[in-house]
Write a protein that holds these residues in place. Structure first.
Motif, PDB file in Angstrom:
ATOM      1  N   ALA A 152      -1.629  10.381  42.183  1.00 12.53           N
ATOM      2  CA  ALA A 152      -0.496  11.100  42.754  1.00 12.53           C
ATOM      3  C   ALA A 152       0.102  12.020  41.691  1.00 12.53           C
ATOM      4  N   VAL A 153       0.281  13.273  42.040  1.00  9.50           N
ATOM      5  CA  VAL A 153       0.743  14.284  41.087  1.00  9.50           C
ATOM      6  C   VAL A 153       2.059  14.896  41.568  1.00  9.50           C
ATOM      7  N   SER A 154       3.024  14.945  40.666  1.00 13.37           N
ATOM      8  CA  SER A 154       4.244  15.705  40.886  1.00 13.37           C
ATOM      9  C   SER A 154       4.176  16.923  39.979  1.00 13.37           C
ATOM     10  N   ILE A 171      -9.398  17.273  31.803  1.00  8.93           N
ATOM     11  CA  ILE A 171      -8.401  16.470  32.509  1.00  8.93           C
ATOM     12  C   ILE A 171      -7.040  16.893  31.977  1.00  8.93           C
ATOM     13  N   ALA A 172      -6.184  17.386  32.859  1.00 13.83           N
ATOM     14  CA  ALA A 172      -4.857  17.858  32.471  1.00 13.83           C
ATOM     15  C   ALA A 172      -3.818  16.842  32.921  1.00 13.83           C
ATOM     16  N   GLY A 173      -2.943  16.459  31.996  1.00 12.40           N
ATOM     17  CA  GLY A 173      -1.937  15.457  32.293  1.00 12.40           C
ATOM     18  C   GLY A 173      -0.525  16.016  32.240  1.00 12.40           C
ATOM     19  N   PRO A 174       0.477  15.148  32.226  1.00 10.92           N
ATOM     20  CA  PRO A 174       1.872  15.579  32.220  1.00 10.92           C
ATOM     21  C   PRO A 174       2.172  16.568  31.096  1.00 10.92           C
ATOM     22  N   GLY A 175       2.858  17.655  31.451  1.00  2.00           N
ATOM     23  CA  GLY A 175       3.203  18.680  30.482  1.00  2.00           C
ATOM     24  C   GLY A 175       2.206  19.812  30.396  1.00  2.00           C
ATOM     25  N   ALA A 176       1.037  19.646  31.009  1.00  2.00           N
ATOM     26  CA  ALA A 176       0.006  20.686  30.953  1.00  2.00           C
ATOM     27  C   ALA A 176       0.180  21.683  32.089  1.00  2.00           C
ATOM     28  N   ILE A 177      -0.279  22.901  31.851  1.00  2.00           N
ATOM     29  CA  ILE A 177      -0.298  23.935  32.882  1.00  2.00           C
ATOM     30  C   ILE A 177      -1.742  24.185  33.285  1.00  2.00           C
ATOM     31  N   VAL A 178      -1.997  24.290  34.577  1.00  2.00           N
ATOM     32  CA  VAL A 178      -3.323  24.627  35.091  1.00  2.00           C
ATOM     33  C   VAL A 178      -3.185  25.792  36.056  1.00  2.00           C
ATOM     34  N   GLY A 179      -4.280  26.533  36.198  1.00  2.00           N
ATOM     35  CA  GLY A 179      -4.309  27.641  37.138  1.00  2.00           C
ATOM     36  C   GLY A 179      -3.726  28.930  36.600  1.00  2.00           C
ATOM     37  N   GLU A 180      -3.428  28.985  35.306  1.00  2.00           N
ATOM     38  CA  GLU A 180      -2.747  30.160  34.762  1.00  2.00           C
ATOM     39  C   GLU A 180      -3.679  31.355  34.558  1.00  2.00           C
ATOM     40  N   ILE A 181      -4.975  31.101  34.331  1.00  2.00           N
ATOM     41  CA  ILE A 181      -5.884  32.212  34.057  1.00  2.00           C
ATOM     42  C   ILE A 181      -5.993  33.142  35.260  1.00  2.00           C
ATOM     43  N   ALA A 182      -6.184  32.580  36.444  1.00  3.63           N
ATOM     44  CA  ALA A 182      -6.283  33.400  37.650  1.00  3.63           C
ATOM     45  C   ALA A 182      -4.972  34.124  37.942  1.00  3.63           C
ATOM     46  N   GLU A 195       4.137  17.500  36.099  1.00  2.00           N
ATOM     47  CA  GLU A 195       5.222  16.620  35.659  1.00  2.00           C
ATOM     48  C   GLU A 195       4.735  15.181  35.505  1.00  2.00           C
ATOM     49  N   ALA A 196       3.965  14.707  36.462  1.00  2.00           N
ATOM     50  CA  ALA A 196       3.442  13.343  36.438  1.00  2.00           C
ATOM     51  C   ALA A 196       2.088  13.345  37.126  1.00  2.00           C
TER      52      ALA A 196
END
Length: 238
Positions: free
Chosen positions: A106-108, A79-90, A59-60
């Motif tokens: 700081a990440v929300s 580098i993944a920023g707001p709106g991106a999804i990470v960790g989906e492959i696993a 989100e942020a």
């Protein structure tokens, strides 16, 4: 999660290739399963080899994905920023994490567990189309990254990287300039674009001389038209 809280999340999910093709009802069902989580600056989000128990929608803030090379060097991948999804492959294949993920600031985030995602996938066929689109998009991104390293001058690689990061938070079709805060050092920047640190430093100087960027206390003011022109210049093109 209340309807008011779910509305921004549903909008964010609808923009994700992973959830593309899902109906409004499917998206609402998915939004109800997400849980908010926060990470501190420099906090390890997950480590390579960890089980893939959840995916993360940012989100942020920003998350850096990296791997440790055999010689002990840390290689930055994305580098993944707001709106991106990470960790989906696993989460999709049930395998271990393929990279380390670290909060650059700081990440929300919103988190969806692997079990919840699998139940959505099994009971709501609309999600299957999104998975195919996401995997195809990831393959295209990898191809583009390899092409950039193989075919483009370092200045062009940096320009393409900066434009890609800016697109995460800006509408580049209308903006003439935009400010990018890049909280990574030149060593990590060099790893992402496949070059040495001295060459990246020289390339940044060249971008400044061309009027494409201006660096100021950790921020980079980017001139969109100039960067776009440089981004398309292949090796030997100047």
């Amino acid at each position: 999660m209340s309807a008011a809280d779910a509305s921004p999340l549903i909008a964010a999910l609808s923009a994700q290739p992973l959830f593309a093709g899902a109906s409004a009802d499917d998206l609402a069902a998915a939004a109800r399963l997400f849980r908010r989580h926060r990470y501190g600056r420099d906090e390890l989000v997950f480590a390579r080899g960890d089980p893939g128990e959840y995916l993360i929608l940012i989100e942020a803030g920003r998350i850096r994905l990296s791997v440790m090379a055999a010689d002990g060097r840390e290689l930055s991948l994305r580098i993944a920023g707001p709106g991106a999804i990470v960790g989906e492959i696993a989460v999709l294949d049930g395998g271990p994490r393929s990279a380390d993920a670290t909060a650059l600031d700081a990440v929300s985030a919103q988190i969806l567990s692997r079990g919840d995602f699998e139940r959505l996938f099994e009971t709501r066929p609309g999600f299957a189309r999104g998975v195919v689109r996401m995997l195809c998009g990831r393959l295209r991104d990898t191809t583009d990254q390899l092409e950039s390293i193989a075919l483009y001058r370092i200045e062009a690689r940096l320009a393409r990287l900066f434009l890609g990061l800016l697109r995460q938070t800006h509408d580049l079709d209308t903006a003439r300039s935009a400010t990018l805060r890049l909280d990574i050092n030149q060593t990590h920047l060099a790893e992402i674009v496949g070059a040495s640190r001295p060459k990246v430093n020289r390339a940044l100087i060249e971008l400044e001389a061309a009027g494409a960027i201006r660096r100021n206390d950790g921020e980079i003011l980017c001139r969109i038209e100039a960067l776009t022109g440089i981004a398309e210049v292949e090796d030997g093109g100047l």
